[in-house]
Design an enzyme around this catalytic site. Structure first.
Site, PDB file in Angstrom:
ATOM      1  N   GLU A 110      -1.871   7.579  -5.481  1.00 56.09           N
ATOM      2  CA  GLU A 110      -2.475   6.797  -6.566  1.00 56.09           C
ATOM      3  C   GLU A 110      -3.990   6.882  -6.674  1.00 56.09           C
ATOM      4  O   GLU A 110      -4.563   6.563  -7.704  1.00 56.09           O
ATOM      5  CB  GLU A 110      -2.076   5.327  -6.433  1.00 56.09           C
ATOM      6  CG  GLU A 110      -2.785   4.612  -5.301  1.00 56.09           C
ATOM      7  CD  GLU A 110      -2.403   3.128  -5.219  1.00 56.09           C
ATOM      8  OE1 GLU A 110      -1.220   2.813  -5.328  1.00 56.09           O
ATOM      9  OE2 GLU A 110      -3.306   2.310  -5.027  1.00 56.09           O
ATOM     10  N   HIS A 154      -0.840  -0.238  -9.654  1.00 58.49           N
ATOM     11  CA  HIS A 154      -1.578  -1.198  -8.825  1.00 58.49           C
ATOM     12  C   HIS A 154      -2.030  -2.407  -9.655  1.00 58.49           C
ATOM     13  O   HIS A 154      -3.210  -2.765  -9.655  1.00 58.49           O
ATOM     14  CB  HIS A 154      -2.788  -0.507  -8.183  1.00 58.49           C
ATOM     15  CG  HIS A 154      -3.145  -1.116  -6.860  1.00 58.49           C
ATOM     16  ND1 HIS A 154      -3.311  -0.377  -5.712  1.00 58.49           N
ATOM     17  CD2 HIS A 154      -3.351  -2.404  -6.492  1.00 58.49           C
ATOM     18  CE1 HIS A 154      -3.610  -1.183  -4.715  1.00 58.49           C
ATOM     19  NE2 HIS A 154      -3.629  -2.414  -5.155  1.00 58.49           N
ATOM     20  N   ARG A 205       0.857  -1.193   0.000  1.00 56.12           N
ATOM     21  CA  ARG A 205       0.000   0.000   0.000  1.00 56.12           C
ATOM     22  C   ARG A 205       0.888   1.236   0.000  1.00 56.12           C
ATOM     23  O   ARG A 205       1.912   1.281   0.694  1.00 56.12           O
ATOM     24  CB  ARG A 205      -0.904   0.043   1.234  1.00 56.12           C
ATOM     25  CG  ARG A 205      -2.094  -0.907   1.188  1.00 56.12           C
ATOM     26  CD  ARG A 205      -3.160  -0.485   0.164  1.00 56.12           C
ATOM     27  NE  ARG A 205      -4.288  -1.403   0.116  1.00 56.12           N
ATOM     28  CZ  ARG A 205      -4.379  -2.464  -0.683  1.00 56.12           C
ATOM     29  NH1 ARG A 205      -3.407  -2.752  -1.534  1.00 56.12           N
ATOM     30  NH2 ARG A 205      -5.446  -3.234  -0.659  1.00 56.12           N
TER      31      ARG A 205
HETATM   32  P1  NAD Z   1      -1.486 -11.313   4.860  1.00 57.20           P
HETATM   33  O1  NAD Z   1      -2.504 -10.850   5.843  1.00 57.20           O
HETATM   34  O2  NAD Z   1      -1.480 -12.734   4.408  1.00 57.20           O
HETATM   35  O3  NAD Z   1      -0.016 -10.992   5.429  1.00 57.20           O
HETATM   36  C1  NAD Z   1       0.344  -9.798   6.041  1.00 57.20           C
HETATM   37  C2  NAD Z   1       1.510 -10.100   6.981  1.00 57.20           C
HETATM   38  O4  NAD Z   1       1.993  -8.851   7.488  1.00 57.20           O
HETATM   39  C3  NAD Z   1       1.107 -10.957   8.193  1.00 57.20           C
HETATM   40  O5  NAD Z   1       1.986 -12.071   8.307  1.00 57.20           O
HETATM   41  C4  NAD Z   1       1.255 -10.006   9.387  1.00 57.20           C
HETATM   42  O6  NAD Z   1       1.684 -10.665  10.564  1.00 57.20           O
HETATM   43  C5  NAD Z   1       2.334  -9.058   8.854  1.00 57.20           C
HETATM   44  N1  NAD Z   1       2.413  -7.789   9.554  1.00 57.20           N
HETATM   45  C6  NAD Z   1       1.447  -7.082  10.178  1.00 57.20           C
HETATM   46  N2  NAD Z   1       1.971  -5.968  10.694  1.00 57.20           N
HETATM   47  C7  NAD Z   1       3.290  -5.958  10.416  1.00 57.20           C
HETATM   48  C8  NAD Z   1       4.358  -5.056  10.683  1.00 57.20           C
HETATM   49  N3  NAD Z   1       4.163  -3.941  11.386  1.00 57.20           N
HETATM   50  N4  NAD Z   1       5.590  -5.373  10.215  1.00 57.20           N
HETATM   51  C9  NAD Z   1       5.800  -6.512   9.511  1.00 57.20           C
HETATM   52  N5  NAD Z   1       4.830  -7.403   9.235  1.00 57.20           N
HETATM   53  C10 NAD Z   1       3.586  -7.122   9.677  1.00 57.20           C
HETATM   54  O7  NAD Z   1      -1.610 -10.319   3.634  1.00 57.20           O
HETATM   55  P2  NAD Z   1      -1.205 -10.608   2.113  1.00 57.20           P
HETATM   56  O8  NAD Z   1      -2.302 -11.305   1.407  1.00 57.20           O
HETATM   57  O9  NAD Z   1       0.183 -11.172   2.078  1.00 57.20           O
HETATM   58  O10 NAD Z   1      -1.174  -9.110   1.536  1.00 57.20           O
HETATM   59  C11 NAD Z   1      -0.197  -8.165   1.957  1.00 57.20           C
HETATM   60  C12 NAD Z   1      -0.588  -6.794   1.443  1.00 57.20           C
HETATM   61  O11 NAD Z   1      -0.462  -6.773   0.008  1.00 57.20           O
HETATM   62  C13 NAD Z   1      -2.057  -6.415   1.705  1.00 57.20           C
HETATM   63  O12 NAD Z   1      -2.189  -5.770   2.937  1.00 57.20           O
HETATM   64  C14 NAD Z   1      -2.394  -5.510   0.564  1.00 57.20           C
HETATM   65  O13 NAD Z   1      -2.259  -4.176   1.013  1.00 57.20           O
HETATM   66  C15 NAD Z   1      -1.330  -5.773  -0.491  1.00 57.20           C
HETATM   67  N6  NAD Z   1      -1.890  -6.230  -1.780  1.00 57.20           N
HETATM   68  C16 NAD Z   1      -1.492  -5.595  -2.928  1.00 57.20           C
HETATM   69  C17 NAD Z   1      -1.970  -6.008  -4.167  1.00 57.20           C
HETATM   70  C18 NAD Z   1      -1.539  -5.343  -5.454  1.00 57.20           C
HETATM   71  O14 NAD Z   1      -2.216  -5.514  -6.472  1.00 57.20           O
HETATM   72  N7  NAD Z   1      -0.443  -4.610  -5.483  1.00 57.20           N
HETATM   73  C19 NAD Z   1      -2.873  -7.069  -4.227  1.00 57.20           C
HETATM   74  C20 NAD Z   1      -3.247  -7.710  -3.041  1.00 57.20           C
HETATM   75  C21 NAD Z   1      -2.749  -7.283  -1.824  1.00 57.20           C
END
Ligand code: NAD
Length: 328
Positions: free
Chosen positions: A262, A294, A233
């Site tokens: 964005e 994105h 994000r």
């Molecule tokens: P997820 O919930 O499976 O994993 C997130 C991880 O981050 C968890 O293991 C959690 O413990 C960890 N976390 C929480 N706070 C933290 C911190 N302060 N420091 C380090 N780690 C921390 O999520 P995911 O499915 O892997 O998605 C991750 C992110 O990717 C989403 O939050 C979303 O914003 C982003 N995303 C982007 C796109 C894109 O098109 N670019 C698509 C989907 C998701």
């Protein structure tokens, strides 16, 4: 159940139309309009609405949806930081999302950005089109035997860790939750990750505690010549501090699929607009920065999984079942 789709693009309609025949209980009407308070009233007579990361599902929108009789918000994405969850719950509206449609889609894009920015593929492509076959300014580094630092090892971070491991990199990570599947990863503190990584890839969610996680102070703790990739994000990175760091030659390369500014841009063709102020334009003025809009999630496999899970979510709501996809 009648579902009104907001922010519909041709590819959304195509992938949902492919599946909807399997769900005779559901009916979808598609709207190109974005979901904002001004368009929320169009949902009158619908049981559910379907929204995306770029939709405005804030307090006022949720209130209007409630007045229209909407009982379910179907997010056809993983993120939900654009939804006023408390207001929705207060008004008895359920929110369901698609938590993990294709983590590999985003992770592969993250590595794609890292390589493009590192090896200046964006410049090479343009140069060769102009019959310029020179190599000046395009010297990259090997990822092999370098250190990758993964911030957040959930679904996408874990997929990125596996890709980096496959590249022959040493993989370190920061996450309070240690993913038991990643036996090749060494968990370290955030400060250690910043100090040791040649490639830092952000995969934690945007929350109060992670807002502007990458700022002047954390940038100073990074190795000189680090490569930074953000596919999570935009709000994770304080853009002004990133620009300051790039100007100070701190970064070898930067790849961004998400960025703070964005919101207005995402999935819109703004090629005819004159940008009043634009940090994006400033970032793009640097030769070592690659930005995409994105598109990390945007693969055929991910779109198929999104439509299937979204429609299954709607069916589960209809039957009063829980799915684990509830936003609490
Ligand atoms: P997820 O919930 O499976 O994993 C997130 C991880 O981050 C968890 O293991 C959690 O413990 C960890 N976390 C929480 N706070 C933290 C911190 N302060 N420091 C380090 N780690 C921390 O999520 P995911 O499915 O892997 O998605 C991750 C992110 O990717 C989403 O939050 C979303 O914003 C982003 N995303 C982007 C796109 C894109 O098109 N670019 C698509 C989907 C998701």
């Amino acid at each position: 159940m009648k579902i009104l789709f907001y922010d519909t693009k041709s590819y959304d309609k195509e992938s949902f139309d492919k599946k909807i025949g399997e769900y005779p209980e559901l009916q979808i009407d598609y709207l190109k309009s974005e979901l904002v308070p001004g368009t929320a009233a169009l949902a009158k007579g619908y049981d559910a609405i379907c929204a995306f990361v770029s939709s405005n599902v804030g307090t006022r929108t949720v209130e209007i949806l409630h007045e229209c009789g909407v009982k379910l918000i179907l997010m056809r994405c993983a993120g939900f930081n654009n939804v006023d969850i408390d207001k929705a719950h207060e008004l008895g509206i359920k929110i369901l999302r698609v938590p993990g449609y294709s983590p590999e889609a985003v992770a592969e894009h993250a590595m794609g950005l890292a390589i493009a920015a590192n090896r200046r593929i964006h410049k090479g492509y343009v140069r060769v089109r102009e019959n310029d076959f020179s190599l000046g300014g395009m010297l990259g580094i090997n990822f092999y035997q370098k250190t990758a630092g993964i911030v957040g090892t959930g679904r996408i971070g874990a997929a990125m860790a596996r890709i980096c491991h496959g590249f022959g990199m040493k993989v370190i990570a920061y996450d309070n939750y240690h993913n038991p599947d990643l036996d090749f990863v060494t968990y370290v503190t955030m400060d250690e990750l910043l100090a040791q990584s040649d490639l830092i890839s952000l995969h934690c969610p945007l929350m109060d505690e992670t807002y502007h996680l990458i700022n002047r102070e954390t940038i100073q703790k990074m190795k000189d010549g680090v490569i930074l990739v953000n596919t999570s994000r935009g709000g994770l990175v304080k853009t002004d501090d990133l620009i300051e760091g790039i100007r100070a030659r701190k970064f070898f390369a930067v790849g961004l699929d998400v960025y703070e500014e964005e919101k207005k841009n995402v999935f819109e063709d703004r090629s005819d607009d004159i940008m009043e102020t634009s940090v994006t334009a400033r970032l793009l003025s640097f030769p070592n920065v690659v930005i995409t809009s994105h598109q990390g999630f945007f693969t055929q496999e991910a779109l198929a999984a999104i439509s299937e899970t979204t429609l299954n979510n709607a069916m589960a709501f209809l039957k009063g079942e829980t799915t684990g996809n509830e936003v609490e």
